[in-house]
Design a protein around this motif. Structure first.
Motif, PDB file in Angstrom:
ATOM      1  N   GLU A 101       0.800  -1.228   0.000  1.00 19.72           N
ATOM      2  CA  GLU A 101       0.000   0.000   0.000  1.00 19.72           C
ATOM      3  C   GLU A 101       0.833   1.278   0.000  1.00 19.72           C
ATOM      4  O   GLU A 101       0.287   2.347  -0.245  1.00 19.72           O
ATOM      5  CB  GLU A 101      -0.935   0.029   1.214  1.00 19.72           C
ATOM      6  N   LYS A 102       2.135   1.173   0.261  1.00 18.20           N
ATOM      7  CA  LYS A 102       2.923   2.408   0.359  1.00 18.20           C
ATOM      8  C   LYS A 102       3.157   3.027  -1.013  1.00 18.20           C
ATOM      9  O   LYS A 102       3.049   2.360  -2.037  1.00 18.20           O
ATOM     10  CB  LYS A 102       4.227   2.177   1.103  1.00 18.20           C
ATOM     11  N   GLY A 103       3.475   4.291  -0.983  1.00 11.85           N
ATOM     12  CA  GLY A 103       3.687   5.029  -2.222  1.00 11.85           C
ATOM     13  C   GLY A 103       2.504   5.934  -2.512  1.00 11.85           C
ATOM     14  O   GLY A 103       1.477   5.893  -1.833  1.00 11.85           O
ATOM     15  N   ASN A 104       2.664   6.736  -3.527  1.00  7.33           N
ATOM     16  CA  ASN A 104       1.629   7.714  -3.875  1.00  7.33           C
ATOM     17  C   ASN A 104       0.724   7.271  -5.008  1.00  7.33           C
ATOM     18  O   ASN A 104      -0.317   7.861  -5.227  1.00  7.33           O
ATOM     19  CB  ASN A 104       2.280   9.052  -4.250  1.00  7.33           C
ATOM     20  N   LYS A 105       1.149   6.258  -5.737  1.00  6.37           N
ATOM     21  CA  LYS A 105       0.395   5.831  -6.912  1.00  6.37           C
ATOM     22  C   LYS A 105      -0.769   4.927  -6.515  1.00  6.37           C
ATOM     23  O   LYS A 105      -0.575   3.922  -5.832  1.00  6.37           O
ATOM     24  CB  LYS A 105       1.327   5.096  -7.878  1.00  6.37           C
ATOM     25  N   GLU A 106      -1.966   5.279  -6.937  1.00  7.52           N
ATOM     26  CA  GLU A 106      -3.148   4.460  -6.665  1.00  7.52           C
ATOM     27  C   GLU A 106      -3.329   3.444  -7.795  1.00  7.52           C
ATOM     28  O   GLU A 106      -4.172   3.612  -8.655  1.00  7.52           O
ATOM     29  CB  GLU A 106      -4.408   5.342  -6.546  1.00  7.52           C
ATOM     30  N   ASP A 107      -2.533   2.391  -7.793  1.00  3.74           N
ATOM     31  CA  ASP A 107      -2.704   1.380  -8.830  1.00  3.74           C
ATOM     32  C   ASP A 107      -3.709   0.324  -8.367  1.00  3.74           C
ATOM     33  O   ASP A 107      -4.196   0.362  -7.234  1.00  3.74           O
ATOM     34  CB  ASP A 107      -1.368   0.765  -9.225  1.00  3.74           C
ATOM     35  N   GLU A 108      -4.021  -0.596  -9.255  1.00  4.33           N
ATOM     36  CA  GLU A 108      -5.037  -1.616  -8.972  1.00  4.33           C
ATOM     37  C   GLU A 108      -4.700  -2.460  -7.744  1.00  4.33           C
ATOM     38  O   GLU A 108      -5.584  -2.793  -6.961  1.00  4.33           O
ATOM     39  CB  GLU A 108      -5.194  -2.556 -10.176  1.00  4.33           C
ATOM     40  N   LEU A 109      -3.447  -2.808  -7.585  1.00  3.78           N
ATOM     41  CA  LEU A 109      -3.060  -3.662  -6.460  1.00  3.78           C
ATOM     42  C   LEU A 109      -3.214  -2.922  -5.136  1.00  3.78           C
ATOM     43  O   LEU A 109      -3.708  -3.484  -4.159  1.00  3.78           O
ATOM     44  CB  LEU A 109      -1.633  -4.177  -6.623  1.00  3.78           C
ATOM     45  N   ARG A 110      -2.806  -1.683  -5.106  1.00  6.56           N
ATOM     46  CA  ARG A 110      -2.957  -0.894  -3.882  1.00  6.56           C
ATOM     47  C   ARG A 110      -4.433  -0.769  -3.501  1.00  6.56           C
ATOM     48  O   ARG A 110      -4.795  -0.921  -2.338  1.00  6.56           O
ATOM     49  CB  ARG A 110      -2.327   0.480  -4.089  1.00  6.56           C
ATOM     50  N   ILE A 111      -5.272  -0.503  -4.473  1.00  8.70           N
ATOM     51  CA  ILE A 111      -6.722  -0.403  -4.229  1.00  8.70           C
ATOM     52  C   ILE A 111      -7.261  -1.749  -3.759  1.00  8.70           C
ATOM     53  O   ILE A 111      -8.051  -1.824  -2.815  1.00  8.70           O
ATOM     54  CB  ILE A 111      -7.442   0.095  -5.502  1.00  8.70           C
ATOM     55  N   TRP A 112      -6.816  -2.844  -4.395  1.00 11.06           N
ATOM     56  CA  TRP A 112      -7.266  -4.189  -4.008  1.00 11.06           C
ATOM     57  C   TRP A 112      -6.873  -4.478  -2.560  1.00 11.06           C
ATOM     58  O   TRP A 112      -7.689  -4.987  -1.787  1.00 11.06           O
ATOM     59  CB  TRP A 112      -6.659  -5.234  -4.950  1.00 11.06           C
ATOM     60  N   HIS A 119      -9.245  -5.411   0.732  1.00 11.31           N
ATOM     61  CA  HIS A 119      -9.123  -6.804   1.170  1.00 11.31           C
ATOM     62  C   HIS A 119      -8.241  -6.917   2.419  1.00 11.31           C
ATOM     63  O   HIS A 119      -7.476  -7.861   2.569  1.00 11.31           O
ATOM     64  CB  HIS A 119      -8.548  -7.667   0.046  1.00 11.31           C
ATOM     65  N   ARG A 120      -8.373  -5.977   3.304  1.00 18.77           N
ATOM     66  CA  ARG A 120      -7.513  -5.948   4.492  1.00 18.77           C
ATOM     67  C   ARG A 120      -7.638  -7.194   5.350  1.00 18.77           C
ATOM     68  O   ARG A 120      -6.692  -7.571   6.041  1.00 18.77           O
ATOM     69  CB  ARG A 120      -7.772  -4.692   5.308  1.00 18.77           C
ATOM     70  N   ALA A 121      -8.777  -7.847   5.315  1.00 20.42           N
ATOM     71  CA  ALA A 121      -8.960  -9.067   6.112  1.00 20.42           C
ATOM     72  C   ALA A 121      -8.016 -10.181   5.661  1.00 20.42           C
ATOM     73  O   ALA A 121      -7.734 -11.099   6.426  1.00 20.42           O
ATOM     74  CB  ALA A 121     -10.405  -9.546   6.034  1.00 20.42           C
TER      75      ALA A 121
END
Length: 164
Positions: A50-61, A65-67
């Protein structure tokens, strides 16, 4: 859980062979296997993804899906983490590589796997003995933690991605 996924398994899947745009079945499979208790990852991996500034698909996923990412700050995991760090500090590894490894999620992942009896799933290749570079499979082997690739995991769990 039986299998704990390394950050590189998510990154490689998204960037290469299971892109979210052309293979959503893989990501649905991850959801299903999490629900059955077969797979998970740890909070430290989620934070890396999740780190970084770019909101890519994986970061959003990851955020939705934090669980899938379990706590890795329990006492047993912390004790094993200390053993891993001590091992790394007392062996002749490349200092920059070693310190980067210690600061990342990998030692936490290995420690949590050992504490919970899980297998680590990683795309890193094992290095030859006497290597100066710290690699997940080598440290897993040193601490008696099984380590397999994503492709081995897919075969073990009989994953099937077929069109209807």
């Amino acid at each position: 859980m039986k299998y704990l996924l390394d950050a590189n398994t998510y990154i490689e899947a998204k960037n290469r062979y299971y892109g979210m745009d052309f293979c959503p079945a893989y990501w649905d499979w991850l959801d299903a296997e999490f629900e059955t208790g077969n797979i998970a990852s740890i909070d430290a991996v989620r934070l890396e993804l999740e780190k970084g500034n770019k909101e890519d698909e994986l970061r959003i996923w990851c955020k939705s899906h934090r669980a899938h990412f379990i706590a890795n700050n329990d006492a047993a995991t912390q004790t094993i983490l200390a053993d891993i760090v001590n091992y790394l500090m007392t062996h002749e590894y490349n200092v920059g590589n070693r310190d980067g490894f210690i600061q990342g999620a990998d030692p936490w992942l290995i420690a949590k796997a050992k504490a919970s009896g899980a297998t680590v799933v990683s795309h890193e290749a094992q290095r030859v003995p006497q290597t100066k570079k710290v690699k997940v499979p080598n440290i897993c082997a040193e601490f008696g933690v099984p380590c397999i690739t994503t492709f081995e995991l897919l075969r073990i769990l009989n994953a099937r991605f077929v069109s209807a």
